[in-house]
Each structure stands twice: as structure tokens, then as C-alpha cells.
Design an enzyme around this catalytic site. Structure first.
Site, PDB file in Angstrom:
ATOM      1  N   ASP A  19       0.833  -1.208   0.000  1.00 28.61           N
ATOM      2  CA  ASP A  19       0.000   0.000   0.000  1.00 28.61           C
ATOM      3  C   ASP A  19       0.864   1.253   0.000  1.00 28.61           C
ATOM      4  O   ASP A  19       1.918   1.284   0.636  1.00 28.61           O
ATOM      5  CB  ASP A  19      -0.929  -0.020   1.228  1.00 28.61           C
ATOM      6  CG  ASP A  19      -2.081   0.969   1.080  1.00 28.61           C
ATOM      7  OD1 ASP A  19      -2.300   1.483  -0.038  1.00 28.61           O
ATOM      8  OD2 ASP A  19      -2.769   1.231   2.083  1.00 28.61           O
ATOM      9  N   ARG A  32       0.356   7.908 -10.879  1.00 28.89           N
ATOM     10  CA  ARG A  32       0.220   6.793  -9.915  1.00 28.89           C
ATOM     11  C   ARG A  32       0.908   5.525 -10.426  1.00 28.89           C
ATOM     12  O   ARG A  32       1.481   4.760  -9.662  1.00 28.89           O
ATOM     13  CB  ARG A  32      -1.264   6.481  -9.689  1.00 28.89           C
ATOM     14  CG  ARG A  32      -2.023   7.554  -8.941  1.00 28.89           C
ATOM     15  CD  ARG A  32      -3.506   7.188  -8.839  1.00 28.89           C
ATOM     16  NE  ARG A  32      -3.706   5.888  -8.209  1.00 28.89           N
ATOM     17  CZ  ARG A  32      -3.666   5.669  -6.904  1.00 28.89           C
ATOM     18  NH1 ARG A  32      -3.436   6.671  -6.088  1.00 28.89           N
ATOM     19  NH2 ARG A  32      -3.864   4.467  -6.411  1.00 28.89           N
ATOM     20  N   SER A  64      -6.581  -6.819  -5.576  1.00 28.48           N
ATOM     21  CA  SER A  64      -7.734  -7.442  -4.922  1.00 28.48           C
ATOM     22  C   SER A  64      -8.911  -7.563  -5.893  1.00 28.48           C
ATOM     23  O   SER A  64      -8.924  -6.929  -6.958  1.00 28.48           O
ATOM     24  CB  SER A  64      -8.162  -6.605  -3.708  1.00 28.48           C
ATOM     25  OG  SER A  64      -8.821  -5.439  -4.151  1.00 28.48           O
ATOM     26  N   THR A  65      -9.907  -8.354  -5.478  1.00 30.25           N
ATOM     27  CA  THR A  65     -11.112  -8.492  -6.302  1.00 30.25           C
ATOM     28  C   THR A  65     -11.824  -7.137  -6.421  1.00 30.25           C
ATOM     29  O   THR A  65     -12.641  -6.936  -7.306  1.00 30.25           O
ATOM     30  CB  THR A  65     -12.075  -9.533  -5.674  1.00 30.25           C
ATOM     31  OG1 THR A  65     -12.121  -9.323  -4.252  1.00 30.25           O
ATOM     32  CG2 THR A  65     -11.613 -10.947  -5.917  1.00 30.25           C
ATOM     33  N   ASN A  67     -10.053  -4.186  -6.669  1.00 30.10           N
ATOM     34  CA  ASN A  67      -9.196  -3.226  -7.382  1.00 30.10           C
ATOM     35  C   ASN A  67      -9.596  -2.992  -8.844  1.00 30.10           C
ATOM     36  O   ASN A  67      -9.129  -2.047  -9.475  1.00 30.10           O
ATOM     37  CB  ASN A  67      -7.721  -3.641  -7.313  1.00 30.10           C
ATOM     38  CG  ASN A  67      -7.075  -3.358  -5.980  1.00 30.10           C
ATOM     39  OD1 ASN A  67      -6.142  -4.045  -5.561  1.00 30.10           O
ATOM     40  ND2 ASN A  67      -7.566  -2.342  -5.266  1.00 30.10           N
ATOM     41  N   ARG A  70     -10.717   0.528 -10.074  1.00 31.74           N
ATOM     42  CA  ARG A  70      -9.787   1.631 -10.347  1.00 31.74           C
ATOM     43  C   ARG A  70      -9.887   2.056 -11.816  1.00 31.74           C
ATOM     44  O   ARG A  70     -10.368   1.285 -12.661  1.00 31.74           O
ATOM     45  CB  ARG A  70      -8.365   1.196 -10.026  1.00 31.74           C
ATOM     46  CG  ARG A  70      -8.197   0.998  -8.553  1.00 31.74           C
ATOM     47  CD  ARG A  70      -6.775   0.719  -8.183  1.00 31.74           C
ATOM     48  NE  ARG A  70      -6.702   0.635  -6.736  1.00 31.74           N
ATOM     49  CZ  ARG A  70      -5.683   1.038  -6.010  1.00 31.74           C
ATOM     50  NH1 ARG A  70      -4.624   1.545  -6.580  1.00 31.74           N
ATOM     51  NH2 ARG A  70      -5.711   0.949  -4.697  1.00 31.74           N
TER      52      ARG A  70
HETATM   53  C1  FPP Z   1      -1.542  -0.261  -3.475  1.00 29.05           C
HETATM   54  O1  FPP Z   1      -1.130   1.081  -3.524  1.00 29.05           O
HETATM   55  C2  FPP Z   1      -1.018  -0.983  -4.586  1.00 29.05           C
HETATM   56  C3  FPP Z   1      -1.711  -1.712  -5.521  1.00 29.05           C
HETATM   57  C4  FPP Z   1      -3.185  -1.868  -5.537  1.00 29.05           C
HETATM   58  C5  FPP Z   1      -1.043  -2.379  -6.632  1.00 29.05           C
HETATM   59  C6  FPP Z   1       0.171  -3.176  -6.265  1.00 29.05           C
HETATM   60  C7  FPP Z   1       0.797  -3.627  -7.479  1.00 29.05           C
HETATM   61  C8  FPP Z   1       2.102  -3.610  -7.723  1.00 29.05           C
HETATM   62  C9  FPP Z   1       3.128  -3.149  -6.781  1.00 29.05           C
HETATM   63  C10 FPP Z   1       2.540  -4.023  -9.054  1.00 29.05           C
HETATM   64  C11 FPP Z   1       3.285  -5.301  -9.199  1.00 29.05           C
HETATM   65  C12 FPP Z   1       3.397  -6.171  -8.011  1.00 29.05           C
HETATM   66  C13 FPP Z   1       4.175  -7.261  -7.926  1.00 29.05           C
HETATM   67  C14 FPP Z   1       4.070  -8.105  -6.755  1.00 29.05           C
HETATM   68  C15 FPP Z   1       5.125  -7.627  -8.987  1.00 29.05           C
HETATM   69  P1  FPP Z   1      -2.214   2.195  -3.796  1.00 29.05           P
HETATM   70  O2  FPP Z   1      -2.311   2.438  -5.255  1.00 29.05           O
HETATM   71  O3  FPP Z   1      -3.497   1.804  -3.131  1.00 29.05           O
HETATM   72  O4  FPP Z   1      -1.556   3.413  -3.083  1.00 29.05           O
HETATM   73  P2  FPP Z   1      -2.303   4.659  -2.422  1.00 29.05           P
HETATM   74  O5  FPP Z   1      -3.047   4.122  -1.231  1.00 29.05           O
HETATM   75  O6  FPP Z   1      -1.179   5.553  -2.057  1.00 29.05           O
HETATM   76  O7  FPP Z   1      -3.207   5.231  -3.466  1.00 29.05           O
END
Ligand code: FPP
Length: 239
Positions: A19, A32, A64-65, A67, A70
Site C-alpha cells: 500500500d 500513480r 484485490s477483487t 481493485n 480503479r
Molecule cells: C496499493 O497502492 C497498490 C496496488 C493496488 C497495486 C500493487 C501492485 C504492484 C506493486 C505491481 C506489481 C506487483 C508485484 C508483486 C510484482 P495504492 O495504489 O493503493 O496506493 P495509495 O493508497 O497511495 O493510493
């Protein structure tokens, strides 16, 4: 890379909710999606570090299911990143001794990603050692419902006897054969589980930090493990 501290107890299984990628990027005036790229690199570093210090399993919540809600362009970028990551992993898993599994409803992913997941599975089946589990199109409640349906189908087919134990039920989850997480880490400042490993985290120790995921270094992991070493795990009993 940091050499790694010595700990009395190294968690066998560490779970992390990735996160803070979006905020990390925003703070730098970047889109982002740049945060997600940085987050994928952080995952690579932390996975290698976990392996080096003797952690057996690292499970991360990457998508997640929920996400899918977005913006389209963000979902596409995350999927592209995951594809690139899995391609690279396929080329290096054997050399690095890193097993990899995808936890989640793979059938809801693009065919290319499904094929890559099958390939990582195939390699994982023939190597040993540290295992990284990436939760993709994953939801904890969805996992439990899916396991219940699979169990019911086995009972109907005469493959299970209806006298279900917790251990038996665990084998219907994506995490079958993986020990429960000892330590659950959530960077990014929020203090909630967000539908992650609901069944498996029954006795996990929780560690929250404001550090945003792309800034999460091996030193930050050391801090979490130090805190874990200060916890008194009683599993409902007394000492
Ligand atoms: C949460 O940060 C992150 C995600 C929903 C995506 C995670 C995906 C990756 C890091 C890409 C690849 C992963 C691997 C394991 C190779 P957020 O976008 O919710 O951050 P915020 O809360 O600051 O908006």
C-alpha cells in the site's frame, strides 16, 4: 543489499499488504502508475531479502477483487507490470531458487497472465526453497466461499466425508500447504486487513507503518521483525 540482522525468531511466513504506491508517486509529481513500477521493484528486493534471512514464505497482496474499480488505465498498467514481472521471474526463478505461486481467481485474468501463472506453477513444482505468493484478483471472503463450494462438491462426489476439520478446510484455500502467516505487515499508514488472508491471519502478529510501500527497505523489514520478536504469542493460552 543489507547483510541481514540476526533475530531470535525469523517468521516462517510474512504477509504484506502493498500500500502507498499512488501516494508515493503523487509526492514526486509522478503518475500513480510510476508508484506501481517502483512498488514492483520493492517487491523484488524484499523477496530476495526474505529468502536471504531464512523466511520460508512471503505473501503479498498485489491486486484485490475490488481493485478492478480503479481507472482503466491504472488497472491496465498494473496488469502489464505483473506480466513483465512474471516473465522476468520465469527466467530467474530456478537460478535464484525462488518458488512462486499466484493466489486468487486466475480465471478472471487475461489469457497471457493465466499462461504465465501456469508456467510459474510448473517451475515451482520442480524446485525447492523459499516461496513468494502473489495475491492477484484475490479476496479473502471470496477465497473462503470458493473453498466451501469446492468442499461441498467433494462431499457430493463422495470424495470427502462431511466431517470437516479446520486443517482439512485449509487445504481447499489458495494457500493449501502453506503455513499461516506469523507476521502481517501493512505499510502506507492504514490499519485494516482489507479482505486479505482472513482465514490464515487468525493468529498473525500485525505490524503497521506509515512508510509507503516503494520506500519499504530491508531495514524497514528488520524493524518489523524486531517488533515481532518482542511480541508474546500465546495463541489464546497462558504462559
Ligand atoms: C496499493 O497502492 C497498490 C496496488 C493496488 C497495486 C500493487 C501492485 C504492484 C506493486 C505491481 C506489481 C506487483 C508485484 C508483486 C510484482 P495504492 O495504489 O493503493 O496506493 P495509495 O493508497 O497511495 O493510493
Amino acid at each position: 543489499m543489507t547483510a541481514g540482522k540476526r533475530f531470535d525468531r525469523v517468521p516462517r511466513h510474512i504477509a504484506i499488504i502493498l500500500d502507498g504506491n499512488g501516494r508515493w508517486a503523487k509526492l514526486r509529481g509522478l503518475p500513480r502508475t510510476a508508484g506501481h513500477s517502483a512498488g514492483a521493484e520493492t517487491f523484488r528486493t524484499i523477496a530476495h531479502y526474505c529468502k536471504d534471512i531464512g523466511v520460508e514464505h512471503l505473501t503479498v497482496y498485489a491486486f484485490s477483487t475490488e481493485n478492478w474499480k480503479r481507472p482503466d488505465n491504472e488497472v491496465k498498467t498494473i496488469m502489464r507490470l505483473l506480466e513483465k514481472y512474471l516473465h522476468e521471474a520465469i527466467d530467474s526463478m530456478e537460478r535464484d531458487g525462488i518458488r512462486m505461486r499466484i493466489f486468487g481467481d486466475v480465471s478472471g485474468l487475461a489469457p497471457e497472465l493465466q499462461a504465465l501463472a501456469a508456467e510459474t506453477d510448473e517451475i515451482t513444482n520442480r524446485i525447492e526453497g523459499f516461496q513468494a505468493n502473489i495475491c492477484l484478483n484475490y479476496g479473502g471472503r471470496d477465497e473462503i466461499v470458493r473453498a466451501a463450494k469446492r468442499y461441498a462438491a467433494d462431499v457430493a462426489a463422495g470424495k470427502a466425508d462431511g466431517d470437516l476439520t479446520e486443517d482439512q478446510f485449509s487445504r481447499y484455500l489458495y494457500s493449501a500447504n502453506v503455513p499461516d502467516p506469523d507476521l502481517l505487515i501493512r505499510p502506507g499508514g492504514e490499519q485494516r486487513l482489507s479482505n486479505f488472508l482472513l482465514w490464515q491471519c487468525a493468529y498473525a502478529e500485525f505490524y503497521f507503518t506509515d512508510v509507503l510501500w516503494p520506500d519499504f527497505t530491508p531495514d524497514e523489514l528488520d524493524k518489523a521483525i524486531e517488533e515481532f520478536n518482542r511480541r508474546d504469542r500465546r495463541y489464546g493460552g497462558v504462559k
